[in-house]
Design an enzyme around this catalytic site. Structure first.
Site, PDB file in Angstrom:
ATOM      1  N   SER A   9       0.833  -1.207   0.000  1.00  0.00           N
ATOM      2  CA  SER A   9       0.000   0.000   0.000  1.00  0.00           C
ATOM      3  C   SER A   9       0.862   1.250   0.000  1.00  0.00           C
ATOM      4  O   SER A   9       1.679   1.446   0.910  1.00  0.00           O
ATOM      5  CB  SER A   9      -0.904   0.026   1.233  1.00  0.00           C
ATOM      6  OG  SER A   9      -1.510   1.300   1.328  1.00  0.00           O
ATOM      7  N   HIS A  34      -1.334  -1.172  -4.207  1.00  0.00           N
ATOM      8  CA  HIS A  34      -2.579  -0.884  -3.498  1.00  0.00           C
ATOM      9  C   HIS A  34      -2.677   0.624  -3.232  1.00  0.00           C
ATOM     10  O   HIS A  34      -1.743   1.233  -2.698  1.00  0.00           O
ATOM     11  CB  HIS A  34      -2.589  -1.671  -2.188  1.00  0.00           C
ATOM     12  CG  HIS A  34      -3.882  -1.658  -1.454  1.00  0.00           C
ATOM     13  ND1 HIS A  34      -4.965  -2.442  -1.815  1.00  0.00           N
ATOM     14  CD2 HIS A  34      -4.277  -0.974  -0.357  1.00  0.00           C
ATOM     15  CE1 HIS A  34      -5.959  -2.239  -0.969  1.00  0.00           C
ATOM     16  NE2 HIS A  34      -5.575  -1.337  -0.074  1.00  0.00           N
ATOM     17  N   ASP A  36      -4.869   3.447  -1.422  1.00  0.00           N
ATOM     18  CA  ASP A  36      -5.888   3.650  -0.383  1.00  0.00           C
ATOM     19  C   ASP A  36      -6.459   5.061  -0.439  1.00  0.00           C
ATOM     20  O   ASP A  36      -5.778   6.020  -0.068  1.00  0.00           O
ATOM     21  CB  ASP A  36      -5.259   3.426   0.998  1.00  0.00           C
ATOM     22  CG  ASP A  36      -5.127   1.963   1.342  1.00  0.00           C
ATOM     23  OD1 ASP A  36      -6.116   1.223   1.199  1.00  0.00           O
ATOM     24  OD2 ASP A  36      -4.030   1.554   1.773  1.00  0.00           O
ATOM     25  N   MET A  38      -9.111   7.746   0.984  1.00  0.00           N
ATOM     26  CA  MET A  38      -9.926   8.013   2.183  1.00  0.00           C
ATOM     27  C   MET A  38     -10.495   9.415   2.116  1.00  0.00           C
ATOM     28  O   MET A  38      -9.771  10.360   1.773  1.00  0.00           O
ATOM     29  CB  MET A  38      -9.067   7.895   3.435  1.00  0.00           C
ATOM     30  CG  MET A  38      -8.374   6.562   3.591  1.00  0.00           C
ATOM     31  SD  MET A  38      -7.390   6.557   5.097  1.00  0.00           S
ATOM     32  CE  MET A  38      -6.635   4.934   4.993  1.00  0.00           C
ATOM     33  N   HIS A  67      -8.555   0.999  -3.554  1.00  0.00           N
ATOM     34  CA  HIS A  67      -9.444   0.695  -2.422  1.00  0.00           C
ATOM     35  C   HIS A  67     -10.125   1.994  -2.008  1.00  0.00           C
ATOM     36  O   HIS A  67      -9.495   2.867  -1.409  1.00  0.00           O
ATOM     37  CB  HIS A  67      -8.579   0.112  -1.284  1.00  0.00           C
ATOM     38  CG  HIS A  67      -9.319  -0.188  -0.036  1.00  0.00           C
ATOM     39  ND1 HIS A  67      -8.678  -0.507   1.145  1.00  0.00           N
ATOM     40  CD2 HIS A  67     -10.649  -0.238   0.252  1.00  0.00           C
ATOM     41  CE1 HIS A  67      -9.569  -0.737   2.090  1.00  0.00           C
ATOM     42  NE2 HIS A  67     -10.772  -0.562   1.583  1.00  0.00           N
ATOM     43  N   MET A  69     -12.251   4.027   0.223  1.00  0.00           N
ATOM     44  CA  MET A  69     -12.877   4.155   1.550  1.00  0.00           C
ATOM     45  C   MET A  69     -13.586   5.500   1.583  1.00  0.00           C
ATOM     46  O   MET A  69     -13.179   6.442   2.276  1.00  0.00           O
ATOM     47  CB  MET A  69     -11.789   4.055   2.632  1.00  0.00           C
ATOM     48  CG  MET A  69     -11.245   2.646   2.781  1.00  0.00           C
ATOM     49  SD  MET A  69      -9.709   2.563   3.712  1.00  0.00           S
ATOM     50  CE  MET A  69      -8.548   2.831   2.376  1.00  0.00           C
ATOM     51  N   MET A 144     -11.302  -6.597   5.534  1.00  0.00           N
ATOM     52  CA  MET A 144     -10.527  -5.675   6.374  1.00  0.00           C
ATOM     53  C   MET A 144     -10.164  -6.380   7.676  1.00  0.00           C
ATOM     54  O   MET A 144     -11.042  -6.850   8.401  1.00  0.00           O
ATOM     55  CB  MET A 144     -11.339  -4.414   6.707  1.00  0.00           C
ATOM     56  CG  MET A 144     -11.537  -3.420   5.578  1.00  0.00           C
ATOM     57  SD  MET A 144     -10.039  -2.785   4.781  1.00  0.00           S
ATOM     58  CE  MET A 144      -9.041  -2.222   6.163  1.00  0.00           C
ATOM     59  N   ASP A 182      -6.485  -7.036   4.274  1.00  0.00           N
ATOM     60  CA  ASP A 182      -5.909  -5.691   4.356  1.00  0.00           C
ATOM     61  C   ASP A 182      -5.895  -5.180   5.797  1.00  0.00           C
ATOM     62  O   ASP A 182      -6.956  -4.987   6.395  1.00  0.00           O
ATOM     63  CB  ASP A 182      -6.753  -4.760   3.467  1.00  0.00           C
ATOM     64  CG  ASP A 182      -6.155  -3.367   3.330  1.00  0.00           C
ATOM     65  OD1 ASP A 182      -5.097  -3.101   3.908  1.00  0.00           O
ATOM     66  OD2 ASP A 182      -6.783  -2.544   2.628  1.00  0.00           O
ATOM     67  N   GLY A 204       1.204  -2.444   4.149  1.00  0.00           N
ATOM     68  CA  GLY A 204       1.694  -1.065   4.155  1.00  0.00           C
ATOM     69  C   GLY A 204       2.948  -0.973   4.985  1.00  0.00           C
ATOM     70  O   GLY A 204       4.076  -1.025   4.479  1.00  0.00           O
ATOM     71  N   SER A 205       2.767  -0.894   6.309  1.00  0.00           N
ATOM     72  CA  SER A 205       3.901  -0.696   7.222  1.00  0.00           C
ATOM     73  C   SER A 205       4.925  -1.807   7.123  1.00  0.00           C
ATOM     74  O   SER A 205       6.133  -1.544   7.172  1.00  0.00           O
ATOM     75  CB  SER A 205       3.410  -0.651   8.669  1.00  0.00           C
ATOM     76  OG  SER A 205       2.280   0.143   8.766  1.00  0.00           O
TER      77      SER A 205
END
Ligand code: DX5
Ligand code: ZN
Length: 230
Positions: A9, A34, A36, A38, A67, A69, A144, A182, A204-205
């Site tokens: 991500s 990916h 994200d 938001m 994705h 959101m 999720m 995810d 991600g992290s």
């Protein structure tokens, strides 16, 4: 066992060096990128929108896994398809949240019409049985494993049970939609996730904050099953 697809991500990338980080992913063993999105409404956080997706698309050589959101995602399907998700050289996916769609069936049809694969995301509280009447319309389910809105959160263990249930639901009806997970994905849960039935892992992290991001991607993809921890 087929190795899972890995979708790092870019939410965890360095936004001031986005081109560098996208080019890193191009060279890595990652399968998808990916993205994200938001809106500060569906989730408490705001990340980025269409121009950033376009910028990623300009440099990416791998499919974009967008994705959304956001509330009323049907208003932006066309825009994100044009911003790279429907790139004809490497068609990607647009995933909308079941909780954000009043007319989920229509929205999934709309996504496929743009040339993208259609995904449905479920928040941790939404049961997989809610998908029973859109199985024919979806190519992917995003489970999720944290409450959406932020990177770097802890994995919710109940997710494993949901993946197993969804695997049964899909197998029982002969559907081949991919199962994507995810949130909080890393070396400590990859084996359990794949064993439960996950096909695609978003990270991600555990990729971008790792000392050696390319090695982190490799470890996720070619994990050691003996390291399984529930
Ligand atoms: C959370 C996002 C995730 C997130 C994953 O709302 O959908 O894709 O970036 O980040 P990590 O892997 O750090 O949990
Ligand atoms: Zn995501």
């Amino acid at each position: 066992m087929t190795p899972p697809l890995i979708a790092p991500s870019i939410l965890a990338a360095d936004f001031a060096n986005l081109q560098r980080d996208v080019e890193f992913l191009n060279q890595s063993e990652a399968d998808w990128i990916h993205v994200d999105v938001m809106d500060g409404m569906f989730v408490p956080n705001i990340s980025f929108g269409i121009p950033v997706c376009e910028a990623v698309n300009r440099h990416a050589t791998k499919p974009l896994d967008v994705h959304l959101m956001i509330v009323q995602p049907e208003r932006y399907i066309e825009a994100f398809a044009k911003a790279g998700a429907a790139n004809p050289d490497r068609p990607g996916t647009i995933t909308v949240h079941l909780e954000a769609c009043t007319h989920l069936h229509r929205t999934l049809t709309q996504i496929r019409e743009t040339g993208c694969r259609a995904g449905v995301a479920l928040n941790p509280h939404s049961p997989v049985e809610l998908l029973a009447d859109v199985l024919d319309e979806m190519d992917q389910v995003l489970i999720m494993s944290v409450n959406p809105g932020f990177g770097g959160q802890s994995f919710i263990p109940h997710t494993l049970q949901k993946i197993r249930k969804l695997r049964q639901l899909l197998a029982g009806s002969g559907h081949t939609a991919l199962i994507e997970v995810d949130g909080g994905v890393g070396n400590d849960n990859v084996a359990a996730l794949v064993e439960a039935g996950a096909d695609v892992l978003v990270a991600g992290s555990s990729v971008f904050k790792a000392a050696h991001p390319s090695e982190a991607i490799h470890q996720l993809k070619f994990f050691n099953p003996a390291l399984r921890q529930a």
